[in-house]
Scaffold this motif. Structure first.
Motif, PDB file in Angstrom:
ATOM      1  N   PHE A  96     -25.021  29.663 -28.139  1.00 12.29           N
ATOM      2  CA  PHE A  96     -24.503  28.815 -29.208  1.00 12.29           C
ATOM      3  C   PHE A  96     -25.534  27.735 -29.539  1.00 12.29           C
TER       4      PHE A  96
ATOM      5  N   ASN B  31     -19.700  29.864 -33.991  1.00 10.61           N
ATOM      6  CA  ASN B  31     -20.783  30.576 -33.324  1.00 10.61           C
ATOM      7  C   ASN B  31     -21.240  31.758 -34.171  1.00 10.61           C
TER       8      ASN B  31
ATOM      9  N   ILE C 233     -16.126  27.603 -30.898  1.00  9.84           N
ATOM     10  CA  ILE C 233     -16.843  28.825 -30.516  1.00  9.84           C
ATOM     11  C   ILE C 233     -16.428  29.988 -31.417  1.00  9.84           C
TER      12      ILE C 233
ATOM     13  N   ASP D  21     -23.725  27.296 -36.886  1.00  5.45           N
ATOM     14  CA  ASP D  21     -24.545  27.501 -35.693  1.00  5.45           C
ATOM     15  C   ASP D  21     -26.028  27.342 -36.034  1.00  5.45           C
TER      16      ASP D  21
END
Length: 427
Positions: free
Chosen positions: A194, A132, A128, A137
């Motif tokens: 995400f 992200n 993340i 992503d």
């Protein structure tokens, strides 16, 4: 001359710093273009299931496979390139341990050229934090929604696949800790920011389900998402050594080592019978989501070598499911319980008509005063979360709800011989 050499040195250092990824390559270095089939393969951690991985690779058309991870090296390369017996052009592992690495042009290009991507296990908060809102992503969402390639992952690589995810921003969390306080500092949940995979809309996944027991914390995640939104959320979970493989039509099959091993996957959803939200889901209080011992309806499937058990993700509330059995899960004052041999979920008795062209929409939601409908509604019934009727209206295209106490409500809209039950928030 010295200034020029200094400039070259600084430029070299800058380029070296920018190339923060590491590549491990096996196979043909030329990029090939192969026809692909969208499919999603999610595993619960531990050793990969070979049959599920073969199913995953078969969707690549024999093209280029890219493995992404934050730490580690080339452990997947030989396994995916030759050990499974599925011919592919190449396997490249990209170690992407920073935002700079995730935005590197080479990483972006190689991901977008891939015919399949596998996300290794690790720490999902790293994924993340570093991937992200980066080229990783956007590339993953391009592969899923435009190029339609296979995407898969294990452990953390599965944990980030749903619309919502446990981010582990404050580290992991056990079931007892999550159940004792659904809004505690270690219950960190991300939602809709995400990976955007339509088949996992309103789904949160969890892994390593049998070691340790994560049913309680997963139930807490679903309760939180239910409490904080105007829509119910679903859960998909795997024991270790177990895989859920979803094809392009939305049919999930479960692979594993049963009957030699007790490998399970779980498909979890709130009961249809209203009211169906958590009775107590607030900060600094233990979770209670009981609903007469039937808060969550769960379909459990044993994973086999041929993926015999299946679950249709297109219709959670009345699913075409086979090879498994139903369970009831519930929580009382922070204590999780499960009962087997439960009845199947059936939303017919709640008069919910899903995905109908006649469905009535309401807006704005949340609202402080007025609810509008996109067509005339014959009868409108508003209930609070305890099931108590708070207001009734007839033949209206909009209603005033200023007198309602702020909170979550269920609204039943009756029109054209159908009943639609929705949830809205009064601010």
């Amino acid at each position: 001359m010295k200034i020029f050499l200094l400039y070259l040195f600084l430029l070299f250092c800058s380029l070296l710093k920018a190339q923060t990824y590491t590549s491990y390559f096996t196979g043909d270095t030329s990029n090939v273009i192969k026809p692909t089939q969208y499919r999603l393969c999610m595993m619960g951690g531990a050793t990969e299931d070979d049959e599920a991985m073969k199913w995953f690779l078969n969707g690549s058309g024999g093209g280029d496979i890219v493995v992404i991870r934050v730490t580690g090296s080339n452990g997947y390369n030989t396994y995916l390139y030759s050990s499974l017996g599925i011919p592919v052009n190449s396997v490249e592992t990209l170690v992407i341990p920073s935002i700079a690495a995730a935005n590197h042009p080479y990483v972006r290009r190689r991901l977008r050229e891939a015919e399949a991507v596998w996300i290794a296990g690790g720490n999902q908060f790293d994924y993340i934090s570093y991937w992200n809102n980066t080229s990783v992503d956007t590339a993953l969402n391009y592969l899923i929604n435009t190029k339609k390639t296979p995407i898969g992952g294990t452990s953390a690589g599965m944990a980030i696949q749903g619309q919502a995810y446990f981010s582990a921003a404050a580290g992991s969390v056990t079931s007892p800790v999550a159940l004792s306080n659904p809004y505690g500092s270690s219950v960190t949940i991300g939602n809709n920011d995400f990976i955007h995979n339509n088949i996992l809309k309103r789904v949160i996944t969890d892994t390593h389900y049998d070691n340790p027991d994560r049913r309680g914390r997963h139930s807490t995640f679903i309760a939180r998402l239910f409490q904080d939104s105007t829509a119910a959320f679903y859960g998909i979970a795997c024991d270790e050594y177990t895989a859920v493989c979803i094809d392009s039509t939305g049919i999930a099959k479960v692979f594993g080592g049963f009957p030699t091993y007790d490998d399970n996957a779980y498909f979890i959803q709130p009961n249809c019978i209203l009211p169906n939200g958590p009775e107590t889901c607030t900060a600094a209080q233990s979770l209670t989501w009981n609903r007469s011992g039937q808060a969550l309806k769960v379909y459990a499937i044993k994973g086999t070598s041929v993926g015999a058990g299946s679950f249709d993700l297109n219709n959670w509330q009345n699913p075409n499911a086979s090879g498994g059995s139903w369970q009831n899960w519930f929580v009382v004052n922070g204590t999780f319980s499960a009962t087997t041999g439960a009845s199947a979920i059936s939303c017919i008795t709640t008069h919910i008509k899903s995905n109908s062209v006649d469905e009535i929409n309401l807006y704005p939601n949340p609202t402080q005063s007025v609810l509008n409908f996109d067509k005339l509604v014959e009868k409108i019934i508003i209930q609070d979360v305890t099931g108590k009727t708070q207001a009734t209206f007839f033949n209206a295209e909009k209603i005033n709800i200023e007198n309602l106490v702020p909170g979550i409500y269920f609204i039943e809209l009756r029109s054209n011989n159908y009943s639609y039950i929705k949830k809205f928030v009064k601010e």
